[in-house]
Design a protein around this motif. Structure first.
Motif, PDB file in Angstrom:
ATOM      1  N   VAL A 155       0.645  -1.097  -0.079  1.00  0.00           N
ATOM      2  CA  VAL A 155       0.066  -0.045   0.159  1.00  0.00           C
ATOM      3  C   VAL A 155       0.730   1.318   0.058  1.00  0.00           C
ATOM      4  O   VAL A 155       0.661   2.101  -0.640  1.00  0.00           O
ATOM      5  CB  VAL A 155      -1.001   0.045   1.115  1.00  0.00           C
ATOM      6  N   THR A 156       1.857   1.194   1.031  1.00  0.00           N
ATOM      7  CA  THR A 156       2.670   2.530   0.989  1.00  0.00           C
ATOM      8  C   THR A 156       3.497   2.733  -0.290  1.00  0.00           C
ATOM      9  O   THR A 156       3.613   3.862  -0.687  1.00  0.00           O
ATOM     10  CB  THR A 156       3.563   2.421   2.047  1.00  0.00           C
ATOM     11  N   PRO A 157       4.267   1.687  -0.953  1.00  0.00           N
ATOM     12  CA  PRO A 157       4.634   2.136  -2.309  1.00  0.00           C
ATOM     13  C   PRO A 157       3.732   2.385  -3.310  1.00  0.00           C
ATOM     14  O   PRO A 157       4.286   3.121  -4.438  1.00  0.00           O
ATOM     15  CB  PRO A 157       5.387   0.676  -2.663  1.00  0.00           C
ATOM     16  N   LEU A 158       2.599   1.967  -3.334  1.00  0.00           N
ATOM     17  CA  LEU A 158       1.709   2.387  -4.452  1.00  0.00           C
ATOM     18  C   LEU A 158       0.916   3.938  -4.097  1.00  0.00           C
ATOM     19  O   LEU A 158       1.086   4.674  -5.048  1.00  0.00           O
ATOM     20  CB  LEU A 158       0.251   1.503  -4.048  1.00  0.00           C
ATOM     21  N   PHE A 159       1.105   4.438  -2.858  1.00  0.00           N
ATOM     22  CA  PHE A 159       0.725   5.619  -2.407  1.00  0.00           C
ATOM     23  C   PHE A 159       1.783   6.883  -2.785  1.00  0.00           C
ATOM     24  O   PHE A 159       1.538   8.106  -2.686  1.00  0.00           O
ATOM     25  CB  PHE A 159      -0.061   5.917  -1.199  1.00  0.00           C
ATOM     26  N   ASN A 160       3.065   6.482  -2.342  1.00  0.00           N
ATOM     27  CA  ASN A 160       4.182   7.262  -2.674  1.00  0.00           C
ATOM     28  C   ASN A 160       4.155   8.097  -3.680  1.00  0.00           C
ATOM     29  O   ASN A 160       4.384   9.322  -3.715  1.00  0.00           O
ATOM     30  CB  ASN A 160       5.547   6.492  -2.266  1.00  0.00           C
ATOM     31  N   PRO A 161       4.153   7.446  -5.148  1.00  0.00           N
ATOM     32  CA  PRO A 161       4.209   8.349  -6.321  1.00  0.00           C
ATOM     33  C   PRO A 161       2.937   9.323  -6.327  1.00  0.00           C
ATOM     34  O   PRO A 161       3.201  10.470  -6.696  1.00  0.00           O
ATOM     35  CB  PRO A 161       4.103   7.456  -7.628  1.00  0.00           C
ATOM     36  N   LEU A 162       1.897   8.829  -6.004  1.00  0.00           N
ATOM     37  CA  LEU A 162       0.746   9.895  -5.860  1.00  0.00           C
ATOM     38  C   LEU A 162       0.865  10.868  -5.077  1.00  0.00           C
ATOM     39  O   LEU A 162       0.599  11.911  -5.319  1.00  0.00           O
ATOM     40  CB  LEU A 162      -0.623   8.978  -5.492  1.00  0.00           C
ATOM     41  N   ILE A 163       1.469  10.686  -3.732  1.00  0.00           N
ATOM     42  CA  ILE A 163       1.713  11.697  -2.738  1.00  0.00           C
ATOM     43  C   ILE A 163       2.625  12.797  -3.033  1.00  0.00           C
ATOM     44  O   ILE A 163       2.405  14.021  -3.107  1.00  0.00           O
ATOM     45  CB  ILE A 163       1.940  11.145  -1.434  1.00  0.00           C
TER      46      ILE A 163
END
Length: 315
Positions: free
Chosen positions: A285-293
């Motif tokens: 989940v964290t690696p998925l949201f990192n580029p979005l953030i």
């Protein structure tokens, strides 16, 4: 004679079974589809940031060098566990060799440690840029930033080398079932023939040091950053500083929150289900949201991404 008989009765483990999620076949297929989509989006998102930062020379600065390495690391971080996880969803046996299990353990934890160190380096970079803006160009040069990034990678891959070496020398007997989605130290120590308190203590001590040490450094850095930002006379300057630091703090909160639950308090006796959910959170989940953030809150990255997408469409 009793010793030989007892030794011969031990069924030494030659491979492990990653039990994962015990559920119906339809749910397994559904989870496979969900995790495959998440994995593809994670690789695409972080890969797009890496390409954008490489193609835009205006972003060849220390801050974006840290971010580029962080996104590159995330690609390998999810790739160290997710592909095997996906295979197990569609496999009946769900087996992994002992060597494969140790390699997964080593790369997963080494990349995770490098991620902790890179997040700390990013916090230090923001501290220098905001609290010491006049000295920042002389301190955080391209050469010093490169050395700092290399140090994060090297230290990350050396940190768990001793525990892995010690654990690989142990014998495993009895059950070979790891009630987890990855080769985690907790379930592995439970399968060791006899107790290994020193190695177990060393493993959790190193985990606690890297998690708490980096977390408190980041917390201290941003406390000083917050004080400096609040003293800024310009409202636009405060907004820009908060925007830049807010993205980093969001990633830190997501990553460290689940890590502390899992590896700093092993004595709490977390249920197997909670361990799996927490692992999936910081592993996927964290690696998925990192580029979005980072991309949604950064105008320079959004402009670079548009440039890359535009040039690819032309081609």
């Amino acid at each position: 004679m009793n010793i030989s008989e007892s030794d011969s009765s031990l069924a030494f483990v030659r491979e492990f079974i990653l039990q994962g999620f015990s559920c119906e076949w339809k749910i397994q297929v559904l989870l496979f589809s969900l995790f495959t989509t998440t994995y593809a989006l994670t690789i695409t998102g972080n890969g797009a940031i890496v390409c954008a930062l490489l193609c835009d020379r205006r972003l060849h600065t220390p801050m974006y060098m840290f971010l580029g390495n962080f996104s590159f690391l995330e690609i390998w971080y999810v790739s160290s566990t997710v592909p095997k996880m996906l295979v197990n969803f569609l496999s009946e046996k769900k087996s992994i060799s002992i060597a494969g299990c140790f390699l997964q353990f080593y790369f997963f934890f080494s990349l995770g440690t490098s991620e902790c160190l890179l997040l700390t380096g990013m916090a230090f970079d923001r501290y220098l840029a905001i609290c010491h803006p006049l000295h920042y160009p002389n301190i955080m040069t391209s050469n010093s930033c490169t050395k700092l990034v290399l140090m994060c990678w090297v230290c990350g891959f050396l940190w768990f080398l001793i525990p892995i070496a010690l654990l690989s020398q142990m014998s495993f007997c009895g059950s070979n079932i790891i009630d987890h989605v990855v080769c985690d130290p907790g379930p592995l120590f439970a399968l060791v023939c006899g107790a290994a308190p020193r190695t177990q203590l060393l493993c959790y001590t190193l985990s606690s040091l890297v998690i708490f040490g980096n977390f408190f450094f980041i917390l201290s850095s941003y406390t000083l950053v917050l004080i400096a930002v609040l003293r800024m006379p310009s409202a636009s300057g405060r907004h820009k500083a908060f925007s830049t630091c807010g993205s980093h703090l969001a990633v830190v909160s997501l990553f460290y929150g689940s890590l502390m639950v899992m590896y700093v308090s092993p004595g709490l006796g977390h249920s197997a289900g909670m361990q799996k959910v927490a692992t999936l959170f910081y592993a996927m989940v964290t690696p998925l949201f990192n580029p979005l953030i980072y991309s949604l809150r950064n105008k320079e990255i959004k402009a670079a991404l548009r440039k890359v997408v535009g040039s690819s469409n032309i081609i």
